[in-house]
Write an enzyme that holds these catalytic residues in place. Structure first.
Site, PDB file in Angstrom:
ATOM      1  N   HIS A 226      -4.730  12.595   3.746  1.00 58.31           N
ATOM      2  CA  HIS A 226      -3.759  12.981   4.773  1.00 58.31           C
ATOM      3  C   HIS A 226      -3.560  14.484   4.724  1.00 58.31           C
ATOM      4  CE1 HIS A 226      -0.171  13.184   7.210  1.00 58.31           C
ATOM      5  NE2 HIS A 226      -0.288  11.895   7.490  1.00 58.31           N
TER       6      HIS A 226
ATOM      7  N   GLN B 120      -9.123   7.973   3.172  1.00 56.42           N
ATOM      8  CA  GLN B 120      -8.458   8.959   4.021  1.00 56.42           C
ATOM      9  C   GLN B 120      -7.619   9.941   3.207  1.00 56.42           C
ATOM     10  OE1 GLN B 120      -5.212   7.997   7.158  1.00 56.42           O
ATOM     11  NE2 GLN B 120      -7.033   8.693   8.249  1.00 56.42           N
TER      12      GLN B 120
ATOM     13  N   HIS C  59      -4.577   9.114   0.804  1.00 55.76           N
ATOM     14  CA  HIS C  59      -3.543   8.452   1.585  1.00 55.76           C
ATOM     15  C   HIS C  59      -3.840   7.003   1.907  1.00 55.76           C
ATOM     16  CE1 HIS C  59      -0.271   8.087   4.383  1.00 55.76           C
ATOM     17  NE2 HIS C  59      -1.060   7.895   5.416  1.00 55.76           N
TER      18      HIS C  59
ATOM     19  N   GLU D  15       2.664  12.597  10.149  1.00 55.78           N
ATOM     20  CA  GLU D  15       1.951  13.181  11.263  1.00 55.78           C
ATOM     21  C   GLU D  15       2.886  13.297  12.466  1.00 55.78           C
ATOM     22  OE1 GLU D  15      -2.088  11.869  11.507  1.00 55.78           O
ATOM     23  OE2 GLU D  15      -1.843  11.463  13.629  1.00 55.78           O
TER      24      GLU D  15
ATOM     25  N   PHE E 110       0.351  11.069  18.505  1.00 57.51           N
ATOM     26  CA  PHE E 110      -0.200  11.020  17.159  1.00 57.51           C
ATOM     27  C   PHE E 110      -1.631  11.526  17.213  1.00 57.51           C
ATOM     28  CE2 PHE E 110       1.239   8.503  13.274  1.00 57.51           C
ATOM     29  CZ  PHE E 110       2.539   8.956  13.363  1.00 57.51           C
TER      30      PHE E 110
ATOM     31  N   LEU F  45       4.386  12.306   1.303  1.00 55.99           N
ATOM     32  CA  LEU F  45       3.907  12.489   2.668  1.00 55.99           C
ATOM     33  C   LEU F  45       4.905  13.208   3.574  1.00 55.99           C
ATOM     34  CD1 LEU F  45       1.584  11.552   4.653  1.00 55.99           C
ATOM     35  CD2 LEU F  45       3.243   9.885   5.426  1.00 55.99           C
TER      36      LEU F  45
ATOM     37  N   ARG G 117      -7.125  12.962  11.322  1.00 56.63           N
ATOM     38  CA  ARG G 117      -6.806  13.412   9.972  1.00 56.63           C
ATOM     39  C   ARG G 117      -7.987  14.004   9.220  1.00 56.63           C
ATOM     40  NH1 ARG G 117      -2.687   8.449   8.539  1.00 56.63           N
ATOM     41  NH2 ARG G 117      -1.049   9.300   9.873  1.00 56.63           N
TER      42      ARG G 117
ATOM     43  N   ARG H 221      -9.180   6.274   9.773  1.00 57.86           N
ATOM     44  CA  ARG H 221      -8.102   5.587  10.466  1.00 57.86           C
ATOM     45  C   ARG H 221      -7.262   6.582  11.249  1.00 57.86           C
ATOM     46  NH1 ARG H 221      -2.455   4.927   9.454  1.00 57.86           N
ATOM     47  NH2 ARG H 221      -2.542   5.746   7.340  1.00 57.86           N
TER      48      ARG H 221
HETATM   49  C1  FAD Z   1       3.638   7.576   2.838  1.00 60.87           C
HETATM   50  C2  FAD Z   1       2.893   6.752   3.818  1.00 60.87           C
HETATM   51  C3  FAD Z   1       3.207   6.795   5.167  1.00 60.87           C
HETATM   52  C4  FAD Z   1       2.524   6.013   6.088  1.00 60.87           C
HETATM   53  N1  FAD Z   1       2.835   6.124   7.408  1.00 60.87           N
HETATM   54  C5  FAD Z   1       2.189   5.348   8.300  1.00 60.87           C
HETATM   55  C6  FAD Z   1       2.491   5.421   9.684  1.00 60.87           C
HETATM   56  O1  FAD Z   1       3.346   6.189  10.104  1.00 60.87           O
HETATM   57  N2  FAD Z   1       1.832   4.618  10.542  1.00 60.87           N
HETATM   58  C7  FAD Z   1       0.874   3.748  10.112  1.00 60.87           C
HETATM   59  O2  FAD Z   1       0.320   3.047  10.933  1.00 60.87           O
HETATM   60  N3  FAD Z   1       0.566   3.648   8.807  1.00 60.87           N
HETATM   61  C8  FAD Z   1       1.195   4.428   7.888  1.00 60.87           C
HETATM   62  N4  FAD Z   1       0.866   4.334   6.560  1.00 60.87           N
HETATM   63  C9  FAD Z   1      -0.041   3.300   6.099  1.00 60.87           C
HETATM   64  C10 FAD Z   1       0.678   1.960   6.017  1.00 60.87           C
HETATM   65  O3  FAD Z   1       2.001   2.162   5.613  1.00 60.87           O
HETATM   66  C11 FAD Z   1       0.044   1.018   5.018  1.00 60.87           C
HETATM   67  O4  FAD Z   1      -1.314   0.965   5.214  1.00 60.87           O
HETATM   68  C12 FAD Z   1       0.601  -0.388   5.183  1.00 60.87           C
HETATM   69  O5  FAD Z   1       1.996  -0.366   5.118  1.00 60.87           O
HETATM   70  C13 FAD Z   1       0.054  -1.323   4.160  1.00 60.87           C
HETATM   71  O6  FAD Z   1       0.750  -2.544   4.235  1.00 60.87           O
HETATM   72  P1  FAD Z   1       0.274  -3.820   3.455  1.00 60.87           P
HETATM   73  O7  FAD Z   1       1.148  -4.910   3.877  1.00 60.87           O
HETATM   74  O8  FAD Z   1      -1.181  -3.984   3.647  1.00 60.87           O
HETATM   75  O9  FAD Z   1       0.466  -3.459   1.912  1.00 60.87           O
HETATM   76  P2  FAD Z   1       1.717  -2.931   1.056  1.00 60.87           P
HETATM   77  O10 FAD Z   1       2.892  -2.646   1.864  1.00 60.87           O
HETATM   78  O11 FAD Z   1       1.180  -1.849   0.192  1.00 60.87           O
HETATM   79  O12 FAD Z   1       2.089  -4.170   0.157  1.00 60.87           O
HETATM   80  C14 FAD Z   1       1.320  -4.604  -0.911  1.00 60.87           C
HETATM   81  C15 FAD Z   1       2.016  -5.765  -1.567  1.00 60.87           C
HETATM   82  O13 FAD Z   1       1.134  -6.378  -2.483  1.00 60.87           O
HETATM   83  C16 FAD Z   1       1.804  -6.647  -3.675  1.00 60.87           C
HETATM   84  N5  FAD Z   1       0.827  -6.635  -4.759  1.00 60.87           N
HETATM   85  C17 FAD Z   1      -0.153  -5.724  -4.973  1.00 60.87           C
HETATM   86  N6  FAD Z   1      -0.850  -6.045  -6.067  1.00 60.87           N
HETATM   87  C18 FAD Z   1      -0.314  -7.185  -6.567  1.00 60.87           C
HETATM   88  C19 FAD Z   1      -0.593  -8.011  -7.682  1.00 60.87           C
HETATM   89  N7  FAD Z   1      -1.565  -7.733  -8.547  1.00 60.87           N
HETATM   90  N8  FAD Z   1       0.175  -9.111  -7.886  1.00 60.87           N
HETATM   91  C20 FAD Z   1       1.179  -9.404  -7.025  1.00 60.87           C
HETATM   92  N9  FAD Z   1       1.477  -8.662  -5.962  1.00 60.87           N
HETATM   93  C21 FAD Z   1       0.749  -7.569  -5.728  1.00 60.87           C
HETATM   94  C22 FAD Z   1       2.833  -5.566  -3.794  1.00 60.87           C
HETATM   95  O14 FAD Z   1       3.889  -5.980  -4.596  1.00 60.87           O
HETATM   96  C23 FAD Z   1       3.256  -5.397  -2.342  1.00 60.87           C
HETATM   97  O15 FAD Z   1       4.267  -6.323  -2.041  1.00 60.87           O
HETATM   98  C24 FAD Z   1       1.521   5.147   5.645  1.00 60.87           C
HETATM   99  C25 FAD Z   1       1.207   5.086   4.298  1.00 60.87           C
HETATM  100  C26 FAD Z   1       1.839   5.916   3.409  1.00 60.87           C
HETATM  101  C27 FAD Z   1       1.357   5.956   2.007  1.00 60.87           C
END
Ligand code: FAD
Ligand code: SF4
Ligand code: SF4
Ligand code: FES
Lengths: 332, 557
Positions: free
Chosen positions: B228, B226, B336, B241, B113, B238, B272, B371
């Site tokens: 992407h 960030q 991203h 990577e 990566f 997306l 990135r 990141r």
């Molecule tokens: C397309 C894409 C690909 C990615 N690929 C990678 C990768 O390969 N490797 C890597 O390390 N990272 C990757 N990332 C980054 C990574 O996926 C995210 O940073 C990470 O999954 C975030 O997880 P989280 O649990 O913090 O939040 P999220 O998974 O975004 O969850 C947020 C939660 O909060 C809840 N929520 C939000 N606001 C409210 C509200 N007001 N009231 C109630 N509930 C609420 C939502 O319902 C959801 O359940 C990628 C990101 C994207 C966009």
């Protein structure tokens, strides 16, 4: 290009009965049905209600019927729909109560997922047991699992790729016949865990549970789940594999299992196997069981008009069709 | 009113991971989420999650790569935790049922990566986030956890510096509820929707950050956004990577692998920020293809593409009309990931007692100014787990604090007023204006004059937002009103990003200033802290960066 979105509308708080509303939009290159609905909502009518999240076919929020066919709105191009149908007609999923417009009540669907115990069995819970934060110069040893052990779980169209979008469930003939039926997604998940080399299901409880009434033997083998899955998964194939496994392990207490054995025998005896041209992988009951979906699918098709979709919307029709097949009397 | 010992807001990876720690200790913890857990954005993660397993790799090397990737503004004590706990965490996931692709020798397969000196990203084809999200959610079901879904959290309720709970709107019923708790964890994810052309889910509207700062909890390093390098040209979806990890090339209109000019050693696998700027430079200087760059995987061959990048293949076909087996994919940089967020310590604690955050909504900070790919999923599980354990401990000795219902009443009134408003502004259209403006003026390349324009625009939108009305006046599943509220959240986040970016007069990681092209450690080796003042304006402050092992060096690849 100008095109029309015709949406099912029903807000029980206000409306006496459901109706359709039309919106005229202009497209842009690559526009999806979800883009169109969002454009309607943002610019024309904020009351139009639907679920959406990822817009990239991975979260499973936006399944609906588009021109009669259950699909993900975010994955469906406007241009190809217009080419085929001249309009974008959208309806809520089937087999689930409608809450409002295109939003359905998914509670029962999720409850069924939970019911199949979607996690590894037999492992003791652990608190902090062997978790290790590494110190300078330290490395960690990982347990070895061979690729082959995960063979049925790491392919492109394998069950772990299920996004719980309910496309299959919406069209499932088994749920039409018996609303309590676990349905394709839950059973595919059951299969996923039963195939996991880490699963420690010593007494075969997964298959036993899965074979209970409203379980895997309530599948009517209509194959809708395979046809409508946007992730290329075939729940019905996993169900048939589990049938086979259950029968081999003599988990035949359910009516459904008995049916299957009966049908298989009858096919064997009457020689209808040739007639419906199923490919038999191996001799004996397991080979025949593998091909059952094809056999029954063909049987259903003979009795029903060709467009299954229309049919499945209509519960009564399918019940009649099953009565016609008369599986129960013939084979019990 | 609902009452539970612990309320976890957010059911992405961070929230679920914390929940498992709490539930297996028998704690009365519930999950509150605005969507059903498996609809969370974590499921979209494609490429991989980093951990140093290999004999020839070490967590110390992962540690250094991450510090360097952060452009030295990540806190090194936190990064040490992230990287040294990484392998253990991956093994825990494996025990819970998560499937990773395997090597022939039976170990977890790992791919290279960007910005990592060793191939250490564990993956499941190109859908690792999906696999992890469903795997963890299944475990949450195992512990029979109460899932309060399609509830939208609008406020924190705080009593004398101690958490009392949250105010939440039941979307289905259209009713407000107070939920009292001894501890609240925000795992609410990022704010990608601040920008047009982003990779994020439509639900990523920075709600948690916005709710937190309104309750007096500071946000940190919000100017670091960030971009992407490889998102589909027309939709921003997306392309992982991992594609470059598997060997994909980046080509300009001349068919040249232009990265040789910008990162001669790392080439396509530079971090990135470096790749995104290189692409934008090529496009700006006229070597783009219709405003895009080409990502070429054809030389990998059909078999490898189908095996390792099946989702990418399908997404390119479905969303861009291009089959990558035969044609290069048109891509461009897209917003991203949010490096900044709710300021926490290494256990997720914030300044409000009993209020925690983890995952993308939090800023520990392990990602600093940039990141590295594969470090964010790692962040969610490492710090989600730590927060869960810490909360389980914390609640043992505390009681519920007084829950002031007036916050709930106030939010209810805000909603009712929006519904009653005869205002003619449409939040959907204002959102598009804001997103376009942020992309143009607070994007990959920044400079004072442009960012000032953005801030003016934000001020204008704040005025116009007062006249936002909604078409849907009903109670039942009113997504119109939710979107209106989400718009206000991203508007506040946009303001914090833009103002912080104007202030930081240097270039570091993803924050690049045309007018200040150098990193300036003397003046700016410090975190930006944002708070709201009573007038609703934003006050900025700074806090020191924790440097334990690695002194800042020039960052070249
Ligand atoms: C397309 C894409 C690909 C990615 N690929 C990678 C990768 O390969 N490797 C890597 O390390 N990272 C990757 N990332 C980054 C990574 O996926 C995210 O940073 C990470 O999954 C975030 O997880 P989280 O649990 O913090 O939040 P999220 O998974 O975004 O969850 C947020 C939660 O909060 C809840 N929520 C939000 N606001 C409210 C509200 N007001 N009231 C109630 N509930 C609420 C939502 O319902 C959801 O359940 C990628 C990101 C994207 C966009
Ligand atoms: S084959 Fe079985 S599971 Fe699949 S849709 Fe038909 S009845 Fe349902
Ligand atoms: S099996 Fe396919 S159609 Fe059914 S829920 Fe899973 S992804 Fe959707
Ligand atoms: S919006 Fe996520 S699957 Fe369509």
């Amino acid at each position: 290009m100008e095109f029309t979105v015709k949406s099912y509308r029903f807000n029980p708080e206000i409306d006496e009965k459901p109706y359709y509303k039309e919106y005229v939009l202009n497209d842009f290159p690559g526009m999806t049905v979800l883009n169109a609905l969002m454009k309607v909502k943002a610019e024309l009518d904020g009351t139009l209600s639907f679920r959406r999240s990822c817009r990239s076919a991975i979260c499973g929020s936006c399944a609906m019927k588009i021109n009669g066919i259950t699909k993900l709105a975010c994955k469906t191009q406007i241009s190809s729909e217009i080419e085929k149908f001249g309009i974008i007609k959208v309806d809520p999923l089937g087999n689930m109560p409608i809450i409002k417009d295109l939003i359905v009540d998914q509670e029962a669907f999720f409850d069924k997922i939970k019911e199949i115990k979607p996690y590894l069995l037999g492992k003791k819970d652990y608190i902090e047991d062997d978790f290790k934060a590494l110190k300078d110069g330290e490395k960690i040893k990982q347990p070895v699992y061979y690729k082959t052990e995960f063979q049925t779980l790491t392919g492109n169209n394998d069950t772990p790729n299920c996004i719980l979008c309910e496309c299959c469930y919406s069209e499932c003939g088994g749920v039409v016949a018996n609303p309590k039926y676990l349905g394709p997604a839950a059973l595919a998940k059951l299969y996923r865990y039963s195939e996991d080399p880490r699963d420690n299901d010593k007494n075969g409880s997964r298959l036993v549970n899965g074979s209970k009434p409203a379980g895997m033997f309530d599948c009517v083998l209509c194959q809708a789940c395979e046809e409508f899955c946007p992730k290329g998964i075939s729940p019905v194939k996993t169900i048939v594999k589990m049938h086979e496994k259950a029968i081999k392990n003599s988990i035949t207490f359910s009516k459904g299992a008995k049916h299957i054995i009966g049908i298989a025998r009858s096919i064997q005896e009457t020689g209808r196997l040739d007639e419906i041209k199923v490919a038999v992988d191996s001799v004996g009951i397991s080979g025949i069981l593998n091909d059952l979906p094809v056999a029954i699918g063909a049987g259903l098709k003979g009795k029903m008009p060709p467009l299954r979709l229309k049919l499945i919307k209509d519960m009564e029709d399918i019940r009649v069709a099953f009565k016609d097949l008369n599986l129960e009397e013939k084979h019990d | 009113m609902l009452k539970h010992d612990v309320v976890i807001v957010g059911a992405g990876l961070a929230g679920l991971r914390a929940c498992i720690e709490l539930r297996k200790r028998g704690v009365d913890a519930v999950i509150v989420s605005k969507v059903y857990p498996t609809r969370s954005h974590s499921g979209a993660a494609q490429g991989g999650v980093n951990a140093a397993f290999d004999e020839n790799d070490s967590w110390e090397s992962h540690f250094f790569d991450t510090v360097k990737g952060s452009d030295y503004i990540g806190d090194q004590d936190a990064i040490e935790i992230l990287t040294s706990e990484a392998p253990g965490n991956i093994l825990e996931l494996q025990k819970m049922g998560v499937v990773f692709n395997r090597n022939d020798d039976g170990g977890i397969a790992q791919r290279p990566f960007g910005g990592q000196s060793f191939p250490r990203s564990c993956y499941y084809a190109d859908a690792v986030g999906h696999m992890m999200l469903h795997g963890l959610f299944d475990n949450v079901l195992k512990y029979d956890t109460k899932i309060i879904y399609e509830y939208f959290v609008t406020s924190l309720v705080v009593d004398n510096g101690k958490i009392s709970g949250v105010a939440a709107y039941d979307i289905k019923e259209g009713k407000f509820h107070g939920i009292a708790a001894k501890a609240v964890l925000f795992a609410t994810g990022g704010y990608g929707q601040v920008y047009s052309s982003n990779t994020n889910a439509l639900i990523n509207t920075g709600d948690g950050m916005s709710v937190a700062i309104k309750a007096g909890v500071p946000l940190m390093d919000m100017e670091f956004v960030q971009f992407h390098p490889t998102t589909l040209k027309s939709t921003g979806i997306l392309v992982t990577e991992g594609a470059r990890g598997e060997g994909a090339y980046l080509l300009n209109s001349l068919g040249v692998r232009f990265m040789s000019k910008y990162a001669p050693k790392a080439m396509e696998l530079a971090p990135r920020d470096v790749v995104a700027r290189a692409e934008q430079t090529e496009i700006n200087e006229g070597r783009g293809v219709d405003g895009a760059i080409l990502l070429d995987v054809r030389h990998l061959g059909k078999e490898k593409i189908m095996e390792k990048l099946p989702q990418i293949m399908q997404l390119s076909i479905d969303f861009e009309g291009v089959n990558p087996i035969y044609e290069p994919i048109p891509i461009r940089p897209g917003a991203h990931y949010s490096m900044g967020g709710i300021k926490t310590d290494n256990n997720g604690r914030t300044v409000v007692e009993g209020f925690y955050s983890a995952g993308e909504s939090a800023c520990v900070s392990v990602h600093g100014a940039n990141r590295l790919g594969g470090n964010s999923l790692l962040d969610t599980i490492v710090f989600g787990r730590r927060a869960g354990i810490d909360i389980a401990d914390y609640i043992k000795n505390v009681d519920f604090s007084k829950f002031d219902e007036s916050t709930v009443k106030r939010d209810e009134e805000i909603f009712e007023n929006i519904k009653k408003s005869a205002g003619k502004e449409r939040h959907g259209l204002l959102k598009t204006e804001l997103q376009e403006d942020m992309r143009k003026n607070v994007g990959v390349f920044r400079e004072e004059s442009l960012m000032k324009k953005a801030i003016e625009k934000i001020e204008e939108l704040k005025e116009r937002a007062k006249n936002v009305g909604v078409d849907d006046k009903s109670h039942l599943f009113n997504t119109d009103i939710i979107e209106a509220f989400e718009f206000k959240n991203i508007l506040l986040i946009a303001e914090i990003i833009a103002k912080g970016a104007v202030m930081r007069q240097e270039s570091r990681g993803a924050h690049y200033r045309n007018d200040f092209p150098e990193r300036d450690d003397e003046k700016w080796l410090k975190h930006t802290i944002a708070k709201l003042n009573p007038k609703g304006g934003i006050d900025f402050d700074f806090s020191p960066v924790k440097i334990t092992k690695f002194k800042p060096q020039p960052r070249t690849y």
